[in-house]
Design an enzyme around this catalytic site. Structure first.
Site, PDB file in Angstrom:
ATOM      1  N   ARG A  46      26.702   4.221  27.161  1.00 15.52           N
ATOM      2  CA  ARG A  46      26.708   5.154  28.122  1.00 15.52           C
ATOM      3  C   ARG A  46      27.946   5.972  27.741  1.00 15.52           C
ATOM      4  NH1 ARG A  46      29.144   3.933  32.457  1.00 15.52           N
ATOM      5  NH2 ARG A  46      27.576   2.088  32.952  1.00 15.52           N
ATOM      6  N   TYR A  98      18.771  30.835  36.664  1.00 17.36           N
ATOM      7  CA  TYR A  98      18.020  29.835  36.506  1.00 17.36           C
ATOM      8  C   TYR A  98      17.736  29.120  37.736  1.00 17.36           C
ATOM      9  CZ  TYR A  98      15.406  25.816  34.711  1.00 17.36           C
ATOM     10  OH  TYR A  98      14.962  24.879  34.587  1.00 17.36           O
TER      11      TYR A  98
HETATM   12  C1  LIG Z   1      16.126  25.387  31.031  1.00 18.70           C
HETATM   13  C2  LIG Z   1      17.437  25.822  31.550  1.00 18.70           C
HETATM   14  C3  LIG Z   1      18.383  25.189  32.271  1.00 18.70           C
HETATM   15  C4  LIG Z   1      18.255  23.554  32.592  1.00 18.70           C
HETATM   16  O1  LIG Z   1      17.881  22.887  31.442  1.00 18.70           O
HETATM   17  P1  LIG Z   1      17.284  21.525  31.267  1.00 18.70           P
HETATM   18  O2  LIG Z   1      17.356  21.244  30.001  1.00 18.70           O
HETATM   19  O3  LIG Z   1      15.759  22.141  31.740  1.00 18.70           O
HETATM   20  O4  LIG Z   1      17.750  20.781  32.530  1.00 18.70           O
HETATM   21  C5  LIG Z   1      19.647  25.680  32.803  1.00 18.70           C
HETATM   22  N1  LIG Z   1      19.798  27.015  32.591  1.00 18.70           N
HETATM   23  C6  LIG Z   1      18.752  27.864  31.543  1.00 18.70           C
HETATM   24  C7  LIG Z   1      19.387  29.339  31.613  1.00 18.70           C
HETATM   25  C8  LIG Z   1      17.727  27.417  31.457  1.00 18.70           C
HETATM   26  O5  LIG Z   1      16.917  28.207  30.837  1.00 18.70           O
END
Ligand SMILES: *Cc1c(COP(=O)(O)O)cnc(C)c1O
Length: 379
Positions: A46, A98
């Site tokens: 981990r 996001y």
């Molecule tokens: C996809 C995304 C995230 C989240 O990432 P995950 O790998 O899906 O958990 C955060 N910020 C942006 C701009 C993204 O496109």
């Protein structure tokens, strides 16, 4: 070393036991100790895994940072940053964020007593009026998702420094090929590695990159304590994908420009969001802080109802209708029902995430085929 050479070599050495040129997948949960407490730098997986360590060194080099930490997802990385805060602390962040970050901030961390201000950051001066004695963190995204606004990282960084705040930049949309926020004064760079860094739509992963040793220590403590660590297989896949980041990004940018130019003159397109156009409201800042403009484009369909938008979104043959972005294949996304469904309608309308908005992640296929596909779908 220049970017492409780093993408292929940084952090990587032939395996000392066999000479294998590729970093092995160290599929192990624990490491044998010579005597109690005496080990080869690895105790329990981990905390550390050699495949992950190689990837972390590579990502740190691409982002011009000293330390990187990989997480089991982009959201795992965001979560670790917010866990640096305490109840009563305040965060200034963007209003075109996001959807998953917005959901985490409002639904998970607000109940723990952390306050978030969602504001328009395209005018950096706007940020300062939200700073008070409780402010600890500025969290920004640029280009924003999905309306491709550009935030001036250096200008926000000078406000952060003046008030002794941490500045974290979600650099997922740009990738380190287009933009390096640490060089512009950010303290933390975050990536959804799932997107351009992995690049092949086969892994979910996140990363944080920092220069400051004590900040690295705190974030690593959170990773090891809370356990959002990625597995070695996934680290291997990203190590493989990242070696072509510069080649893929070159083509994403080339195709992105061609597709944007095609869509801009199309009679069915009312509005197009792409920072490479000279009349994009933040083009000058984009030009200053980015090396090119990428393959993310959003369009508003002229006079299209929700039904019509659905019909068009479902009629592509080369583009696939899917969430996510940054892979080799072109994707089309309907933010209102897909990536941004967790954002309330009033909030969406305010920032222009309307029913007839589509977001394109332009892939690295032959651009003639992408344009032909857009042509038939819009007809
Ligand atoms: C996809 C995304 C995230 C989240 O990432 P995950 O790998 O899906 O958990 C955060 N910020 C942006 C701009 C993204 O496109």
């Amino acid at each position: 070393m220049k970017f492409g050479t780093k993408a292929i070599h940084a952090g990587l050495e032939p395996d000392p036991s066999t000479g294998a040129i590729m970093t092995p997948i160290f599929q192990t949960s624990t490491y044998v100790q010579e005597s109690p407490g005496k080990n080869k730098g690895y105790g329990y997986a981990r905390g550390k895994n050699p495949t992950r360590v190689a990837l972390e060194k590579n990502i740190a080099a691409l982002e011009e940072g000293k330390h990187a930490i990989c997480f089991s997802s982009g959201m795992g990385a965001v979560d670790a940053v917010v866990k640096l805060l305490r109840p009563g602390d305040e965060v200034i962040t963007g209003d075109d964020l996001y959807g998953g970050s917005y959901r985490m901030f409002t639904k998970v961390f607000e109940p723990y007593g952390i306050k978030f201000h969602f504001i328009n950051m395209t005018n950096a001066a706007n940020v300062e009026q939200y700073v008070n004695a409780n402010t600890k963190l500025i969290w920004l995204e640029t280009p924003t998702n999905p309306t491709m606004q550009i935030v001036d990282i250096a200008a926000v960084s000078s406000i952060a420094k003046k008030h002794n705040l941490l500045l974290a930049v979600d650099n997922t949309f740009a990738s380190p090929y287009l933009q390096n926020p640490l060089l512009l004064g950010a303290d933390i760079v975050m990536h959804s590695v799932t997107k351009y860094l992995g690049g092949h739509s086969d892994v979910v992963m996140g990363a944080l990159v920092v220069n400051d040793d004590s900040l690295h220590e705190k974030l690593y403590f959170i990773l090891n304590s809370c356990g959002a660590n990625p597995g070695p297989q996934d680290c291997f896949l990203v190590l493989r994908g990242i070696k072509t980041l510069h080649l893929r990004m070159e083509r994403h940018c080339y195709n992105g420009r061609k597709v944007a130019e095609f869509l801009r003159q199309h009679p069915r397109v009312e509005k197009i969001y792409w920072p490479g156009f000279e009349d994009h409201p933040n083009h000058a800042i984009a030009k200053k802080q980015m090396r090119d403009f990428g393959g993310m484009i959003s369009i508003v369909l002229k006079g299209a109802s929700l039904d019509e938008t659905f019909r068009i979104a479902s009629s592509f043959q080369v583009f696939s209708l899917a969430e996510s972005l940054g892979g080799v294949e072109s994707l089309i996304n309907h933010p209102v029902t897909m990536t941004h469904a967790s954002i309330p309608k009033a909030e969406r309308d305010r920032v222009g995430v309307v029913d007839n908005l589509l977001r394109l992640s332009v892939g690295v296929e032959d651009v003639e085929d992408l344009i032909a596909d857009l042509e038939q779908a819009l007809a």
